[in-house]
Design a protein around this motif. Sequence first.
Motif, PDB file in Angstrom:
ATOM      1  N   MET A  77      -9.480  -1.142   4.751  1.00 37.03           N
ATOM      2  CA  MET A  77     -10.332  -0.272   3.935  1.00 37.03           C
ATOM      3  C   MET A  77     -10.660  -0.934   2.603  1.00 37.03           C
ATOM      4  SD  MET A  77      -9.091   3.674   4.554  1.00 37.03           S
ATOM      5  CE  MET A  77      -7.425   3.424   3.942  1.00 37.03           C
ATOM      6  N   ASP A  78      -9.686  -1.640   2.028  1.00 34.02           N
ATOM      7  CA  ASP A  78      -9.934  -2.295   0.752  1.00 34.02           C
ATOM      8  C   ASP A  78     -10.912  -3.453   0.908  1.00 34.02           C
ATOM      9  OD1 ASP A  78      -9.327  -2.405  -2.083  1.00 34.02           O
ATOM     10  OD2 ASP A  78      -8.321  -4.302  -1.648  1.00 34.02           O
ATOM     11  N   VAL A 107     -13.324  -3.560   3.125  1.00 31.12           N
ATOM     12  CA  VAL A 107     -14.632  -2.919   3.295  1.00 31.12           C
ATOM     13  C   VAL A 107     -15.166  -2.398   1.964  1.00 31.12           C
ATOM     14  CG1 VAL A 107     -15.817  -0.958   4.375  1.00 31.12           C
ATOM     15  CG2 VAL A 107     -14.209  -2.337   5.711  1.00 31.12           C
ATOM     16  N   ALA A 108     -14.271  -1.915   1.114  1.00 35.81           N
ATOM     17  CA  ALA A 108     -14.674  -1.372  -0.183  1.00 35.81           C
ATOM     18  C   ALA A 108     -14.912  -2.454  -1.228  1.00 35.81           C
ATOM     19  CB  ALA A 108     -13.617  -0.390  -0.684  1.00 35.81           C
ATOM     20  N   GLY A 109     -14.713  -3.690  -0.867  1.00 33.15           N
ATOM     21  CA  GLY A 109     -14.964  -4.775  -1.813  1.00 33.15           C
ATOM     22  C   GLY A 109     -13.764  -5.146  -2.655  1.00 33.15           C
ATOM     23  N   TYR A 138      -4.941   0.217   5.420  1.00 32.43           N
ATOM     24  CA  TYR A 138      -5.274   0.235   3.991  1.00 32.43           C
ATOM     25  C   TYR A 138      -5.956  -1.071   3.572  1.00 32.43           C
ATOM     26  CZ  TYR A 138      -2.719   4.491   2.583  1.00 32.43           C
ATOM     27  OH  TYR A 138      -2.308   5.787   2.400  1.00 32.43           O
ATOM     28  N   ARG A 162     -11.482  -3.223  -4.279  1.00 33.64           N
ATOM     29  CA  ARG A 162     -11.471  -2.486  -5.540  1.00 33.64           C
ATOM     30  C   ARG A 162     -10.114  -1.880  -5.875  1.00 33.64           C
ATOM     31  NH1 ARG A 162     -16.412   1.596  -5.235  1.00 33.64           N
ATOM     32  NH2 ARG A 162     -15.772   1.923  -7.407  1.00 33.64           N
ATOM     33  N   ALA A 163      -9.232  -1.724  -4.880  1.00 29.04           N
ATOM     34  CA  ALA A 163      -7.963  -1.033  -5.123  1.00 29.04           C
ATOM     35  C   ALA A 163      -6.899  -1.998  -5.641  1.00 29.04           C
ATOM     36  CB  ALA A 163      -7.482  -0.366  -3.848  1.00 29.04           C
ATOM     37  N   TRP A 213       0.784  -1.222   0.000  1.00 29.01           N
ATOM     38  CA  TRP A 213       0.000   0.000   0.000  1.00 29.01           C
ATOM     39  C   TRP A 213       0.820   1.278   0.000  1.00 29.01           C
ATOM     40  CZ3 TRP A 213      -4.558  -0.737  -1.655  1.00 29.01           C
ATOM     41  CH2 TRP A 213      -5.221  -1.942  -1.400  1.00 29.01           C
TER      42      TRP A 213
END
Length: 274
Positions: free
Chosen positions: A244-245, A247-249, A241, A251-252, A171
């Motif tokens: 968060m990724d 949680v965001a599914g 990080y 996507r990053a 990250w």
Amino acid sequence: MPLHEPFPELDELLASMGAGGTRISEIDASEAGAGNISVYVGWDIELRRRFPEQSELVLPLPAPALAGRSLLVTGSGRRLRQIHEDPLANVGAVRIHDDGLTATLFTSPRRLFEKLTSEFNSHLAVHQDQVARRGVDFQAVVHAQPPHLTYLSHIPAYRDTATMNRKILRWEPESIVALSQGVGVLPFLVPGSEGMMAANVEGLRDFEIVIWSKHGVMSRSDLSVTRAVDRIEYAETGAHYEYMDIVAGGRAEGLTQAEITSVADEFSIDSPWV
């Protein structure tokens, strides 16, 4: 890089423990009395002016490599965020006797704890192992409970050293520089137990920071308390990080392996993770 002369004085070491404890608290890695810090001092240092009260200790394990030397250790139940306010109330000094089995505990009249941290056996074992193996003159050891690293260790797929490093080192470009050897992942073991102590010692031979699954981390540094805390902060940021990724599914993209390798090459970093 090891610490060299002129070595820090006692007040400087206590101040560094206070600064480290404050930063651990700022990143939410030491709720209430959680977390602990110890420092091995491999040179002669005057303890009695700051810590005039003395009592005798039987060490939880033999520490012959530390004979005649001192440890600064946080007290059980003390809040790391309060060390900087009054280090003498929150820290004890342990001078190991020549037999490596007993010690004198030096404390201040302002002492606010009954015993040293419940993780003292793990701290002592790491200092004993590192000094015996590498002959260091100084070592800082920090145990903390950073929430995102600890959360990831609750996910079975992340309780694997290779997986954890691939996930949290991708990250930030700085991560491969600051955590070049990565982090080791230990299984869940009962806090304060002999099993925890043994696994922790072994893990910190290969890594400078290990994750105690479902509990927290322990980090070491031959340079300063701050450097040990920095390693925790870098690893926790990578875990944040990653969280968060999740949680965001997912996507990053994160840094690709080629990008991580290019950073390592630029800074001449030798790492098993490139």
